[in-house]
Design a protein around this motif. Structure first.
Motif, PDB file in Angstrom:
ATOM      1  N   ARG A   1       0.856  -1.193   0.000  1.00  8.47           N
ATOM      2  CA  ARG A   1       0.000   0.000   0.000  1.00  8.47           C
ATOM      3  C   ARG A   1       0.885   1.234   0.000  1.00  8.47           C
ATOM      4  O   ARG A   1       1.722   1.420   0.890  1.00  8.47           O
ATOM      5  CB  ARG A   1      -0.912   0.012   1.223  1.00  8.47           C
ATOM      6  N   PHE A   2       0.681   2.100  -0.991  1.00  5.43           N
ATOM      7  CA  PHE A   2       1.560   3.257  -1.192  1.00  5.43           C
ATOM      8  C   PHE A   2       1.546   4.198   0.014  1.00  5.43           C
ATOM      9  O   PHE A   2       2.591   4.544   0.559  1.00  5.43           O
ATOM     10  CB  PHE A   2       1.158   4.010  -2.461  1.00  5.43           C
ATOM     11  N   TRP A   3       0.376   4.653   0.435  1.00  2.00           N
ATOM     12  CA  TRP A   3       0.313   5.659   1.501  1.00  2.00           C
ATOM     13  C   TRP A   3       0.768   5.097   2.843  1.00  2.00           C
ATOM     14  O   TRP A   3       1.355   5.807   3.653  1.00  2.00           O
ATOM     15  CB  TRP A   3      -1.091   6.258   1.610  1.00  2.00           C
ATOM     16  N   ARG A   4       0.506   3.820   3.061  1.00  2.68           N
ATOM     17  CA  ARG A   4       0.983   3.221   4.307  1.00  2.68           C
ATOM     18  C   ARG A   4       2.516   3.182   4.314  1.00  2.68           C
ATOM     19  O   ARG A   4       3.154   3.421   5.337  1.00  2.68           O
ATOM     20  CB  ARG A   4       0.417   1.823   4.468  1.00  2.68           C
ATOM     21  N   THR A   5       3.102   2.906   3.169  1.00  6.40           N
ATOM     22  CA  THR A   5       4.553   2.892   3.049  1.00  6.40           C
ATOM     23  C   THR A   5       5.118   4.296   3.245  1.00  6.40           C
ATOM     24  O   THR A   5       6.125   4.481   3.946  1.00  6.40           O
ATOM     25  CB  THR A   5       4.965   2.343   1.672  1.00  6.40           C
ATOM     26  N   VAL A   6       4.483   5.286   2.645  1.00  2.10           N
ATOM     27  CA  VAL A   6       4.934   6.674   2.800  1.00  2.10           C
ATOM     28  C   VAL A   6       4.841   7.100   4.254  1.00  2.10           C
ATOM     29  O   VAL A   6       5.772   7.707   4.803  1.00  2.10           O
ATOM     30  CB  VAL A   6       4.111   7.612   1.887  1.00  2.10           C
ATOM     31  N   LEU A   7       3.728   6.793   4.909  1.00  2.00           N
ATOM     32  CA  LEU A   7       3.563   7.173   6.313  1.00  2.00           C
ATOM     33  C   LEU A   7       4.555   6.445   7.214  1.00  2.00           C
ATOM     34  O   LEU A   7       5.059   7.024   8.179  1.00  2.00           O
ATOM     35  CB  LEU A   7       2.126   6.911   6.761  1.00  2.00           C
ATOM     36  N   SER A   8       4.838   5.194   6.908  1.00  2.00           N
ATOM     37  CA  SER A   8       5.833   4.452   7.691  1.00  2.00           C
ATOM     38  C   SER A   8       7.218   5.077   7.539  1.00  2.00           C
ATOM     39  O   SER A   8       7.961   5.198   8.516  1.00  2.00           O
ATOM     40  CB  SER A   8       5.873   2.989   7.254  1.00  2.00           C
ATOM     41  N   ALA A   9       7.564   5.464   6.330  1.00  5.43           N
ATOM     42  CA  ALA A   9       8.861   6.115   6.107  1.00  5.43           C
ATOM     43  C   ALA A   9       8.919   7.456   6.835  1.00  5.43           C
ATOM     44  O   ALA A   9       9.938   7.791   7.455  1.00  5.43           O
ATOM     45  CB  ALA A   9       9.104   6.303   4.618  1.00  5.43           C
ATOM     46  N   LEU A  10       7.840   8.229   6.776  1.00  6.73           N
ATOM     47  CA  LEU A  10       7.787   9.512   7.477  1.00  6.73           C
ATOM     48  C   LEU A  10       7.892   9.312   8.986  1.00  6.73           C
ATOM     49  O   LEU A  10       8.620  10.047   9.670  1.00  6.73           O
ATOM     50  CB  LEU A  10       6.489  10.247   7.129  1.00  6.73           C
ATOM     51  N   ALA A  11       7.208   8.315   9.503  1.00  2.00           N
ATOM     52  CA  ALA A  11       7.286   8.023  10.937  1.00  2.00           C
ATOM     53  C   ALA A  11       8.706   7.633  11.321  1.00  2.00           C
ATOM     54  O   ALA A  11       9.203   8.031  12.377  1.00  2.00           O
ATOM     55  CB  ALA A  11       6.304   6.922  11.309  1.00  2.00           C
ATOM     56  N   GLY A  12       9.365   6.866  10.477  1.00  2.00           N
ATOM     57  CA  GLY A  12      10.747   6.485  10.755  1.00  2.00           C
ATOM     58  C   GLY A  12      11.679   7.688  10.790  1.00  2.00           C
ATOM     59  O   GLY A  12      12.552   7.786  11.651  1.00  2.00           O
ATOM     60  N   VAL A  13      11.480   8.620   9.864  1.00  2.00           N
ATOM     61  CA  VAL A  13      12.304   9.836   9.839  1.00  2.00           C
ATOM     62  C   VAL A  13      12.053  10.671  11.092  1.00  2.00           C
ATOM     63  O   VAL A  13      12.992  11.156  11.735  1.00  2.00           O
ATOM     64  CB  VAL A  13      12.024  10.644   8.558  1.00  2.00           C
ATOM     65  N   LEU A  14      10.788  10.846  11.448  1.00  2.00           N
ATOM     66  CA  LEU A  14      10.470  11.639  12.638  1.00  2.00           C
ATOM     67  C   LEU A  14      10.984  10.973  13.911  1.00  2.00           C
ATOM     68  O   LEU A  14      11.483  11.648  14.821  1.00  2.00           O
ATOM     69  CB  LEU A  14       8.967  11.874  12.722  1.00  2.00           C
ATOM     70  N   PHE A  15      10.869   9.661  13.984  1.00  2.00           N
ATOM     71  CA  PHE A  15      11.402   8.933  15.135  1.00  2.00           C
ATOM     72  C   PHE A  15      12.908   9.139  15.228  1.00  2.00           C
ATOM     73  O   PHE A  15      13.451   9.398  16.308  1.00  2.00           O
ATOM     74  CB  PHE A  15      11.083   7.446  15.026  1.00  2.00           C
ATOM     75  N   GLY A  16      13.588   9.040  14.090  1.00  2.00           N
ATOM     76  CA  GLY A  16      15.035   9.244  14.070  1.00  2.00           C
ATOM     77  C   GLY A  16      15.427  10.642  14.502  1.00  2.00           C
ATOM     78  O   GLY A  16      16.386  10.825  15.252  1.00  2.00           O
ATOM     79  N   LEU A  17      14.690  11.641  14.053  1.00  2.00           N
ATOM     80  CA  LEU A  17      14.964  13.019  14.470  1.00  2.00           C
ATOM     81  C   LEU A  17      14.757  13.192  15.972  1.00  2.00           C
ATOM     82  O   LEU A  17      15.539  13.863  16.641  1.00  2.00           O
ATOM     83  CB  LEU A  17      14.075  13.991  13.704  1.00  2.00           C
ATOM     84  N   GLY A  18      13.701  12.603  16.490  1.00  2.00           N
ATOM     85  CA  GLY A  18      13.455  12.678  17.932  1.00  2.00           C
ATOM     86  C   GLY A  18      14.550  11.998  18.729  1.00  2.00           C
ATOM     87  O   GLY A  18      15.001  12.509  19.756  1.00  2.00           O
ATOM     88  N   TRP A  19      15.009  10.852  18.246  1.00  2.00           N
ATOM     89  CA  TRP A  19      16.062  10.117  18.930  1.00  2.00           C
ATOM     90  C   TRP A  19      17.355  10.928  18.916  1.00  2.00           C
ATOM     91  O   TRP A  19      18.032  11.034  19.947  1.00  2.00           O
ATOM     92  CB  TRP A  19      16.255   8.764  18.241  1.00  2.00           C
ATOM     93  N   LEU A  20      17.698  11.484  17.763  1.00  2.00           N
ATOM     94  CA  LEU A  20      18.912  12.296  17.669  1.00  2.00           C
ATOM     95  C   LEU A  20      18.833  13.543  18.547  1.00  2.00           C
ATOM     96  O   LEU A  20      19.822  13.936  19.179  1.00  2.00           O
ATOM     97  CB  LEU A  20      19.169  12.703  16.221  1.00  2.00           C
ATOM     98  N   THR A  21      17.662  14.167  18.608  1.00  2.00           N
ATOM     99  CA  THR A  21      17.482  15.342  19.459  1.00  2.00           C
ATOM    100  C   THR A  21      17.661  14.983  20.932  1.00  2.00           C
ATOM    101  O   THR A  21      18.329  15.702  21.687  1.00  2.00           O
ATOM    102  CB  THR A  21      16.096  15.957  19.225  1.00  2.00           C
ATOM    103  N   ALA A  22      17.083  13.861  21.340  1.00  2.00           N
ATOM    104  CA  ALA A  22      17.227  13.427  22.731  1.00  2.00           C
ATOM    105  C   ALA A  22      18.685  13.147  23.066  1.00  2.00           C
ATOM    106  O   ALA A  22      19.171  13.539  24.139  1.00  2.00           O
ATOM    107  CB  ALA A  22      16.379  12.183  22.982  1.00  2.00           C
ATOM    108  N   LYS A  23      19.394  12.480  22.164  1.00  2.00           N
ATOM    109  CA  LYS A  23      20.811  12.205  22.404  1.00  2.00           C
ATOM    110  C   LYS A  23      21.615  13.503  22.436  1.00  2.00           C
ATOM    111  O   LYS A  23      22.530  13.653  23.248  1.00  2.00           O
ATOM    112  CB  LYS A  23      21.373  11.267  21.335  1.00  2.00           C
ATOM    113  N   GLY A  24      21.273  14.434  21.568  1.00  4.25           N
ATOM    114  CA  GLY A  24      21.962  15.722  21.549  1.00  4.25           C
ATOM    115  C   GLY A  24      21.773  16.485  22.846  1.00  4.25           C
ATOM    116  O   GLY A  24      22.727  17.048  23.398  1.00  4.25           O
ATOM    117  N   PHE A  25      20.538  16.515  23.354  1.00  2.62           N
ATOM    118  CA  PHE A  25      20.281  17.198  24.616  1.00  2.62           C
ATOM    119  C   PHE A  25      20.965  16.490  25.777  1.00  2.62           C
ATOM    120  O   PHE A  25      21.408  17.135  26.725  1.00  2.62           O
ATOM    121  CB  PHE A  25      18.784  17.331  24.883  1.00  2.62           C
ATOM    122  N   ALA A  26      21.060  15.171  25.723  1.00  2.00           N
ATOM    123  CA  ALA A  26      21.753  14.437  26.788  1.00  2.00           C
ATOM    124  C   ALA A  26      23.230  14.807  26.816  1.00  2.00           C
ATOM    125  O   ALA A  26      23.802  15.040  27.887  1.00  2.00           O
ATOM    126  CB  ALA A  26      21.580  12.929  26.591  1.00  2.00           C
TER     127      ALA A  26
END
Length: 76
Positions: A23-48
């Motif tokens: 499913r195209f949109w499910r794949t797009v949303l999964s990729a977007l969620a992965g990018v946002l999760f990665g940004l959040g993880w990097l931000t948390a590590k940066g603040f630590a």
């Protein structure tokens, strides 16, 4: 008799059926969620790391201040 590329690949039908299930949109949303999760993880590590640097610096300043006060009290 000519042999096509689909005759050489035995799994063409199975690959095609599985590809149609994606499913195209499910794949797009999964990729977007992965990018946002990665940004959040990097931000948390940066603040630590930033927090550790600030606390380490503050502790070094405090210990330096205490050492300087102890050194001047003995000479005065």
């Amino acid at each position: 008799m000519a042999v096509t590329w689909t005759d050489r690949v035995p799994e063409v039908e199975r690959i095609t059926s599985q590809a149609r299930e994606v499913r195209f949109w499910r794949t797009v949303l999964s990729a977007l969620a992965g990018v946002l999760f990665g940004l959040g993880w990097l931000t948390a590590k940066g603040f630590a790391v930033l927090w550790l640097a600030v606390v380490w610096t503050a502790t070094a300043v405090r210990l330096g201040w205490q050492e300087a006060r102890r050194g001047t009290a003995g000479t005065g």
